[in-house]
Design an enzyme around this catalytic site. Structure first.
Site, PDB file in Angstrom:
ATOM      1  CG  ASP A  21       5.692   3.634   0.748  1.00 14.65           C
ATOM      2  OD1 ASP A  21       5.714   4.774   1.508  1.00 14.65           O
ATOM      3  OD2 ASP A  21       5.579   2.579   1.207  1.00 14.65           O
ATOM      4  NE  ARG A  65       7.059   0.511   3.136  1.00 16.58           N
ATOM      5  CZ  ARG A  65       8.105   1.194   3.389  1.00 16.58           C
ATOM      6  NH1 ARG A  65       9.140   1.030   3.510  1.00 16.58           N
ATOM      7  NH2 ARG A  65       7.852   2.579   4.044  1.00 16.58           N
ATOM      8  CG  ASP A  95       9.517  -1.268  -0.969  1.00 13.12           C
ATOM      9  OD1 ASP A  95      10.720  -1.444  -1.272  1.00 13.12           O
ATOM     10  OD2 ASP A  95       9.002  -0.016  -0.947  1.00 13.12           O
TER      11      ASP A  95
END
Length: 303
Positions: A47, A181, A89
């Site tokens: 990410d 996540r 997140d």
């Protein structure tokens, strides 16, 4: 007739210690530019806000990417307890909160349900495709989407730090396709307090370790110079989890032409996926059958 791709015929792996705030694709493009390489790709997206190991394959090493993608990986991540977000997140909007804070023993006790073969629902803001479209695009457009659970192997999940009552740091070793996540979200739900990822770092991926990674600043400093070439790992490192078999000279020639070739195998059994080498260079990956390797990937390497 297609246009010939410009750049150097250079092959190998570069380990980058990715910083936060940049996409994995942007890092690949930076590395391709720095080496003036014809071809580059990465073995597992991080990410944008995540840091750590991003293994980048150049040239013929791109043919070994699936073996790194399938390898075990380790992550260290901090969960913010007491808050759920729509992205799971810290980049997302808070959608639920709780004043409940579990003890360290409560957390350790809950980790067991996330170890071994588990089923995991990816975050709605992820690159999973639904009817040909990325889930994150549909989520951004406000669509109410449901993602199917997917299998994941979790080798290990440990509590490594508890900085304060609102945060807990875990270390996870897992297989292909894991979403940290989702672990944070589901652990928070299991503990009755909600949770989302605050910080995420990939500390190793297959044979590649963060301690061996270059920063983007270092890549910039050495860009377009031979100094950067010294940090390339051989493409064979991407085959570390496969059995190596040695080629005969005739076998190497046949394999390079995409035909089954004779190999000398010590540990391989019929049906094993192996990689063949000749005089120190990777020649092919394929299936071992009765003294021959039947190739499905052939490498263009020096004789």
């Amino acid at each position: 007739m297609g246009r010939k791709r410009k750049g150097r015929d250079i092959s190998g792996w570069l380990v980058v210690d990715k910083p936060a705030g940049i996409t994995s694709t942007a890092v690949v493009n930076k590395v391709r530019w720095a080496f003036d390489a014809k071809k580059a790709g990465h073995a597992g997206t991080l990410d944008p806000e995540a840091t750590g190991v991003l293994a980048i394959a150049l040239g013929e090493a791109t043919k070994t990417v699936p073996f790194i993608t399938d390898a075990l990986k380790a992550y260290e991540f901090t969960i913010r307890l007491g808050q759920a977000t729509n992205t799971d997140d810290a980049e997302g909007e808070i959608i639920a909160q709780s004043d409940t804070r579990p003890s360290d023993e409560d957390i350790k006790g809950a980790l067991g349900q996330f170890i071994g073969d588990i089923m995991q629902v990816p975050p709605k803001f992820s690159a999973v495709k639904i009817d040909g479209q990325r889930a994150y695009k549909l989520a951004r457009d406000g669509e109410d989407i449901e993602l199917a659970a997917r299998p994941l192997w979790v080798e290990e999940l440990l509590l490594v730090d508890r900085p304060d009552e609102d945060h807990v740091t875990l270390e996870m070793t897992c297989g292909k396709g894991g979403y940290v996540r989702s672990i944070a979200r589901d652990l928070g739900q299991a503990l009755g307090c909600f949770g989302h990822v605050r910080e995420l770092r990939r500390i190793w991926s297959g044979p590649f370790d963060a301690k061996d990674g270059l920063t983007l600043e270092q890549v910039d400093e050495m860009a377009k110079t031979t100094a950067l070439d010294a940090y390339l790992h051989p493409l064979e490192q991407g085959l570390a989890d496969l059995i190596e078999v040695k080629c005969t000279p005739d076998g190497a020639a046949r394999l390079r032409n995409g035909n089954p070739g004779m190999v000398i195998a010590h540990d391989a059994e019929y049906g094993d996926t192996c990689w063949a080498s000749f005089e120190g260079n990777a020649v092919a990956v394929g299936v071992f059958k009765a003294g021959e390797l039947h190739p499905n990937r052939v490498f263009v390497t020096a004789d």
